[in-house]
Write a protein that holds these residues in place. Sequence first.
Motif, mmCIF file in Angstrom:
data_model
loop_
_atom_site.group_PDB
_atom_site.id
_atom_site.type_symbol
_atom_site.label_atom_id
_atom_site.label_comp_id
_atom_site.label_asym_id
_atom_site.label_seq_id
_atom_site.Cartn_x
_atom_site.Cartn_y
_atom_site.Cartn_z
ATOM 1 N N ARG A 132 -36.492 22.562 -17.509
ATOM 2 C CA ARG A 132 -36.437 23.469 -18.656
ATOM 3 C C ARG A 132 -37.306 22.968 -19.794
ATOM 4 N N SER A 133 -37.854 23.932 -20.548
ATOM 5 C CA SER A 133 -38.473 23.606 -21.832
ATOM 6 C C SER A 133 -37.365 23.476 -22.868
ATOM 7 N N ALA A 134 -37.681 22.913 -24.016
ATOM 8 C CA ALA A 134 -36.730 22.910 -25.130
ATOM 9 C C ALA A 134 -36.556 24.347 -25.617
ATOM 10 N N PRO A 135 -35.340 24.745 -26.016
ATOM 11 C CA PRO A 135 -35.150 26.117 -26.504
ATOM 12 C C PRO A 135 -35.899 26.355 -27.813
ATOM 13 N N ILE A 136 -36.477 27.548 -27.927
ATOM 14 C CA ILE A 136 -37.088 27.953 -29.195
ATOM 15 C C ILE A 136 -36.332 29.176 -29.719
ATOM 16 N N GLY A 137 -36.175 29.266 -31.021
ATOM 17 C CA GLY A 137 -35.437 30.385 -31.609
ATOM 18 C C GLY A 137 -36.327 31.610 -31.761
ATOM 19 N N ILE A 138 -35.961 32.700 -31.093
ATOM 20 C CA ILE A 138 -36.717 33.953 -31.206
ATOM 21 C C ILE A 138 -36.104 34.796 -32.313
#
Length: 428
Positions: A16-22
């Motif tokens: 997984r990539s690190a989560p980004i806030g959309i």
Amino acid sequence: MEIFQTATIHALTVERSAPIGILPEQETSGGSLFLSNIDQVSAFYLPMVYSFDRSDARMVNVIKKALSRVLVPYYPLAGRLAKNSLGKLTVDCEKKLGVPFVEASANCSIEGLGDMRFLDRNVLRKLVYRDPTEDMLEVAPLLTAQVTKFSCDGFTVGIAFNHCMFDGTSIMNFMNSWSEIARGRPLSLIPCHDRTILKSRVPPQIAGTSDSFIHVSDVSDLKALYEEEQIVWNSFHFDNEKLATLKEMATVDGKIISSYSSFVALAALVWRARTIALKMKPHQLLKLLFPVDFRSKMKPPMPRYIGNAVVEACCLCSAGELIDEPISFTAGRIQEAIERVNEDYVRSWIDSLDVHQFDLLSLTSLALASWQRLDYGSTDFGWGKPRTFGTGDLPGGCLFMADGSERKGIVVVLGLPLSAMNTFEKLV
């Protein structure tokens, strides 16, 4: 009877990539969003996974950009829960923290996961991003999204959403809106976020919903059985031929003028078989609880309502009565419970939640949800319709799902202690 074991591919590796806030692509409304009593009692997370056969290099960016755009009409999802002066949950739309989005890749093909209608917890946690703050209601995101690419060029879209925001119809509307934007289409439905139309009355006016709120004691000691034995999840496929036979069985005593739906006949069979399999004592009181969508039952109807527009219909009897009566009688109980749900019942149910504690998770009760009519087949992000749609990690209830996008039958998913599951399989 065809039985499917849940997918249990423990060798599945997902990076997984690190989560980004959309965030919403444009400025959106602030303020506070009222949540109804039905929303209040639904503040738990539900995971869903859609799988698709093909993709290309643009896929992740297209889906990510479409999420930012769909959060404009669905702006409350970018906010966070809060509590008002009465201690009730609301959505703080000023606190625009966004939807965590994760990009991931898997080490196998989608076919290698097997039956994906109901996923093993180990598989599910790799395909759906669950935020570490999930147990902190006023901090946790209301929705998370993960897109996972597989070695076969297929991909999955896994989401976890707080049920206080959506019921089944609403989450399908959201997913279909998201995919419409990804395909460059205009939205076919503009959501209505006004939930004050489901405010409780002061003082409460309660009639006809008392069975749902009766406390039922566990005189059969099911708690000990569930703690001592392994809980096994299985799915059972009832094709159209088996459903036709079952519907005939449900009407054989001649008391019924018209035939029951597949849902009613199958619910009667499953409730009875589960009760026998768990060896409940004859004097054990038990309930069958199942949600009924009331959008079309209100005046005026509320087709665009985004929120929880379901109440629980309830059948209450003893285990002895249920086991001894013909299945046609049980089907009659279920049909009558459905027919009781009208606008007065809905308003009374909402008012009841101000006064009574509602316990959906009692082991003596069977909480049965039907996803047969959920329109997941329309969620096409631009690379074709989903090959499968599934969930997992359910509480101790039962789920009816359509058998594939062509809906050629019903798949029943439920979990039971091992000894009870062995008996249940023989009975159905």
